[in-house]
Design a protein around this motif. Sequence first.
Motif, PDB file in Angstrom:
ATOM      1  N   LEU A   1       0.802  -9.841  -7.915  1.00  0.00           N
ATOM      2  CA  LEU A   1       1.364 -10.733  -7.615  1.00  0.00           C
ATOM      3  C   LEU A   1       0.695 -11.145  -6.423  1.00  0.00           C
ATOM      4  CD1 LEU A   1       3.644  -7.839  -5.522  1.00  0.00           C
ATOM      5  CD2 LEU A   1       4.427  -9.578  -7.101  1.00  0.00           C
ATOM      6  N   PRO A   2       1.138 -12.290  -5.741  1.00  0.00           N
ATOM      7  CA  PRO A   2       0.418 -12.867  -5.512  1.00  0.00           C
ATOM      8  C   PRO A   2       0.509 -12.990  -3.832  1.00  0.00           C
ATOM      9  CG  PRO A   2       2.982 -13.936  -5.785  1.00  0.00           C
ATOM     10  CD  PRO A   2       2.911 -13.044  -6.184  1.00  0.00           C
ATOM     11  N   GLY A   3      -0.886 -13.268  -3.167  1.00  0.00           N
ATOM     12  CA  GLY A   3      -1.155 -12.647  -1.549  1.00  0.00           C
ATOM     13  C   GLY A   3      -1.081 -11.161  -2.172  1.00  0.00           C
ATOM     14  N   MET A   4      -0.666  -9.687  -0.834  1.00  0.00           N
ATOM     15  CA  MET A   4      -1.128  -8.917  -1.341  1.00  0.00           C
ATOM     16  C   MET A   4      -0.493  -8.123  -2.832  1.00  0.00           C
ATOM     17  SD  MET A   4       1.029  -7.113   1.899  1.00  0.00           S
ATOM     18  CE  MET A   4       0.873  -5.526   1.650  1.00  0.00           C
ATOM     19  N   SER A   5      -2.081  -7.517  -3.297  1.00  0.00           N
ATOM     20  CA  SER A   5      -1.673  -7.041  -4.278  1.00  0.00           C
ATOM     21  C   SER A   5      -0.282  -5.862  -4.377  1.00  0.00           C
ATOM     22  CB  SER A   5      -2.462  -6.137  -5.516  1.00  0.00           C
ATOM     23  OG  SER A   5      -3.013  -5.270  -4.625  1.00  0.00           O
ATOM     24  N   GLY A   6      -0.104  -5.182  -5.954  1.00  0.00           N
ATOM     25  CA  GLY A   6       0.889  -3.647  -5.637  1.00  0.00           C
ATOM     26  C   GLY A   6      -0.110  -2.688  -5.129  1.00  0.00           C
ATOM     27  N   PHE A   7      -1.047  -2.733  -5.630  1.00  0.00           N
ATOM     28  CA  PHE A   7      -2.280  -1.353  -5.588  1.00  0.00           C
ATOM     29  C   PHE A   7      -1.802  -1.493  -3.490  1.00  0.00           C
ATOM     30  CE2 PHE A   7      -4.871  -2.492  -9.009  1.00  0.00           C
ATOM     31  CZ  PHE A   7      -4.180  -1.774  -9.111  1.00  0.00           C
ATOM     32  N   GLU A   8      -2.016  -2.185  -3.166  1.00  0.00           N
ATOM     33  CA  GLU A   8      -1.797  -2.801  -1.376  1.00  0.00           C
ATOM     34  C   GLU A   8      -1.104  -2.460  -0.729  1.00  0.00           C
ATOM     35  OE1 GLU A   8      -5.057  -6.088  -0.251  1.00  0.00           O
ATOM     36  OE2 GLU A   8      -3.617  -7.366  -1.407  1.00  0.00           O
ATOM     37  N   VAL A   9       0.358  -3.461  -1.523  1.00  0.00           N
ATOM     38  CA  VAL A   9       1.542  -2.501  -0.831  1.00  0.00           C
ATOM     39  C   VAL A   9       2.462  -1.438  -1.276  1.00  0.00           C
ATOM     40  CG1 VAL A   9       4.549  -2.968  -1.989  1.00  0.00           C
ATOM     41  CG2 VAL A   9       2.733  -4.971  -1.562  1.00  0.00           C
ATOM     42  N   CYS A  10       1.182  -0.645  -2.487  1.00  0.00           N
ATOM     43  CA  CYS A  10       1.940   0.468  -2.224  1.00  0.00           C
ATOM     44  C   CYS A  10       0.730   1.301  -1.370  1.00  0.00           C
ATOM     45  CB  CYS A  10       1.219   1.528  -3.583  1.00  0.00           C
ATOM     46  SG  CYS A  10       1.780   2.482  -3.651  1.00  0.00           S
ATOM     47  N   ARG A  11       0.070   1.038  -1.257  1.00  0.00           N
ATOM     48  CA  ARG A  11      -0.908   1.894   0.140  1.00  0.00           C
ATOM     49  C   ARG A  11      -0.686   2.336   1.139  1.00  0.00           C
ATOM     50  NH1 ARG A  11      -6.054   0.782  -2.951  1.00  0.00           N
ATOM     51  NH2 ARG A  11      -5.731  -1.367  -2.074  1.00  0.00           N
ATOM     52  N   GLU A  12       0.098   0.531   1.757  1.00  0.00           N
ATOM     53  CA  GLU A  12       0.779   0.165   3.283  1.00  0.00           C
ATOM     54  C   GLU A  12       1.925   0.846   3.113  1.00  0.00           C
ATOM     55  OE1 GLU A  12       1.406  -1.958   6.424  1.00  0.00           O
ATOM     56  OE2 GLU A  12      -0.262  -2.046   5.247  1.00  0.00           O
ATOM     57  N   ILE A  13       3.174   0.987   2.100  1.00  0.00           N
ATOM     58  CA  ILE A  13       3.896   1.767   2.072  1.00  0.00           C
ATOM     59  C   ILE A  13       3.574   3.899   2.389  1.00  0.00           C
ATOM     60  CG2 ILE A  13       6.442   3.114   0.537  1.00  0.00           C
ATOM     61  CD1 ILE A  13       5.718  -0.005  -0.808  1.00  0.00           C
ATOM     62  N   ARG A  14       3.252   3.890   1.591  1.00  0.00           N
ATOM     63  CA  ARG A  14       2.349   5.262   1.637  1.00  0.00           C
ATOM     64  C   ARG A  14       2.276   5.420   3.608  1.00  0.00           C
ATOM     65  NH1 ARG A  14       5.342   6.746  -1.165  1.00  0.00           N
ATOM     66  NH2 ARG A  14       5.351   7.126  -3.122  1.00  0.00           N
ATOM     67  N   GLU A  15       1.980   4.286   3.768  1.00  0.00           N
ATOM     68  CA  GLU A  15       1.392   4.790   5.293  1.00  0.00           C
ATOM     69  C   GLU A  15       2.705   5.790   6.189  1.00  0.00           C
ATOM     70  OE1 GLU A  15      -1.674   4.368   6.773  1.00  0.00           O
ATOM     71  OE2 GLU A  15      -2.622   4.192   5.088  1.00  0.00           O
ATOM     72  N   SER A  16       3.413   5.090   5.707  1.00  0.00           N
ATOM     73  CA  SER A  16       5.230   5.859   6.201  1.00  0.00           C
ATOM     74  C   SER A  16       6.121   6.490   5.755  1.00  0.00           C
ATOM     75  CB  SER A  16       5.440   4.298   6.657  1.00  0.00           C
ATOM     76  OG  SER A  16       5.612   3.393   6.349  1.00  0.00           O
ATOM     77  N   CYS A  17       5.397   6.223   4.300  1.00  0.00           N
ATOM     78  CA  CYS A  17       7.120   7.139   3.994  1.00  0.00           C
ATOM     79  C   CYS A  17       6.354   7.498   2.326  1.00  0.00           C
ATOM     80  CB  CYS A  17       8.047   5.767   3.867  1.00  0.00           C
ATOM     81  SG  CYS A  17       8.154   4.883   2.576  1.00  0.00           S
ATOM     82  N   ASP A  18       7.329   8.442   1.511  1.00  0.00           N
ATOM     83  CA  ASP A  18       6.931   8.899   0.653  1.00  0.00           C
ATOM     84  C   ASP A  18       8.521   8.632  -0.444  1.00  0.00           C
ATOM     85  OD1 ASP A  18       4.964  10.579   1.505  1.00  0.00           O
ATOM     86  OD2 ASP A  18       6.594  11.921   2.100  1.00  0.00           O
ATOM     87  N   VAL A  19       8.806   7.547  -0.098  1.00  0.00           N
ATOM     88  CA  VAL A  19       9.656   7.083  -1.186  1.00  0.00           C
ATOM     89  C   VAL A  19       8.849   6.510  -2.758  1.00  0.00           C
ATOM     90  CG1 VAL A  19       9.051   4.758  -0.637  1.00  0.00           C
ATOM     91  CG2 VAL A  19      11.402   5.483  -2.159  1.00  0.00           C
ATOM     92  N   PRO A  20       9.522   7.413  -3.356  1.00  0.00           N
ATOM     93  CA  PRO A  20       9.175   7.095  -5.087  1.00  0.00           C
ATOM     94  C   PRO A  20       8.877   5.237  -5.517  1.00  0.00           C
ATOM     95  CG  PRO A  20      10.849   8.167  -5.214  1.00  0.00           C
ATOM     96  CD  PRO A  20      11.170   8.087  -4.252  1.00  0.00           C
ATOM     97  N   ILE A  21       7.285   5.838  -6.235  1.00  0.00           N
ATOM     98  CA  ILE A  21       7.322   4.189  -6.288  1.00  0.00           C
ATOM     99  C   ILE A  21       6.813   4.401  -8.013  1.00  0.00           C
ATOM    100  CG2 ILE A  21       5.813   2.256  -6.195  1.00  0.00           C
ATOM    101  CD1 ILE A  21       4.648   3.030  -2.998  1.00  0.00           C
ATOM    102  N   ILE A  22       7.573   3.330  -8.768  1.00  0.00           N
ATOM    103  CA  ILE A  22       6.735   2.612 -10.014  1.00  0.00           C
ATOM    104  C   ILE A  22       6.533   1.389 -10.454  1.00  0.00           C
ATOM    105  CG2 ILE A  22       7.691   2.532 -12.619  1.00  0.00           C
ATOM    106  CD1 ILE A  22      10.343   4.551 -12.065  1.00  0.00           C
ATOM    107  N   MET A  23       4.996   1.896 -10.918  1.00  0.00           N
ATOM    108  CA  MET A  23       4.073   0.705 -10.739  1.00  0.00           C
ATOM    109  C   MET A  23       4.131  -0.038 -12.194  1.00  0.00           C
ATOM    110  SD  MET A  23       0.738   0.994  -7.982  1.00  0.00           S
ATOM    111  CE  MET A  23       1.293  -1.090  -7.631  1.00  0.00           C
TER     112      MET A  23
END
Length: 232
Positions: free
Chosen positions: A57-79
């Motif tokens: 992704l431009p800017g934040m990578s998918g890895f970074e987005v995933c880690r950021e989301i995991r700080e606050s919730c457990d919603v399922p993520i498919i990469m």
Amino acid sequence: MSSGRVLVLDDEAQIRRVLRTTLVASGFVVREARSGEEALEMIREEMPDLLIVDINLPGMSGFEVCREIRESCDVPIIMLSVRNNERDKVRALDSGADDYVVKPFGIQELLARIRANLRRYTSEADAPPLVFSSQDLTIDFARRAVLSRGRQARLTPKEFELLHYFVTHPDKVIPHRELLQAVWGADYGDQVEYLRVFINQLRKKIEPQPSKPRYLVTEPWVGYRFAMPEGG
């Protein structure tokens, strides 16, 4: 009737268009984001039931987005990724992803994975409370808390689910196919390498010596076994 709310994060307009058309036709409510920053802002406004996140992704990578989301919730993520190597799969799973799909992918396969992840996620709330405790490992599944050698271990939702299945089947040799179908769904069963990645990651987080596992024992050519400590 809606099958759930899905947020698609991909910078390729064609991928977003294909996914939107397919998911809407299957009853899902779909939102789109072109960057990680945009996706995180959407999540703050409304939490989806599942996310589909591209790695590149431009800017934040998918890895970074995933880690950021995991700080606050457990919603399922498919990469999603064009990369089909173990290193990137491990990195995605360690970032908190529940599933990994390689481009180009079949739409029906992706739909099956979406439904499987949603089913497993919603059924977790119905699971009875469970606490496992030994000399160096404590697991509180209700609180989603793991202490390994006195230190808190951060597990992804899929790792928690895998560990829960092991703990509720102590000292039983569990075949690869049974584990895959129990944790990921009936459409899985042949991804032995995929399962091995999760087991290795889980061992790093709960085993005193990951290279010499005490709890998650490999049964060659068959599967794995959760070794219950004596008196446990």
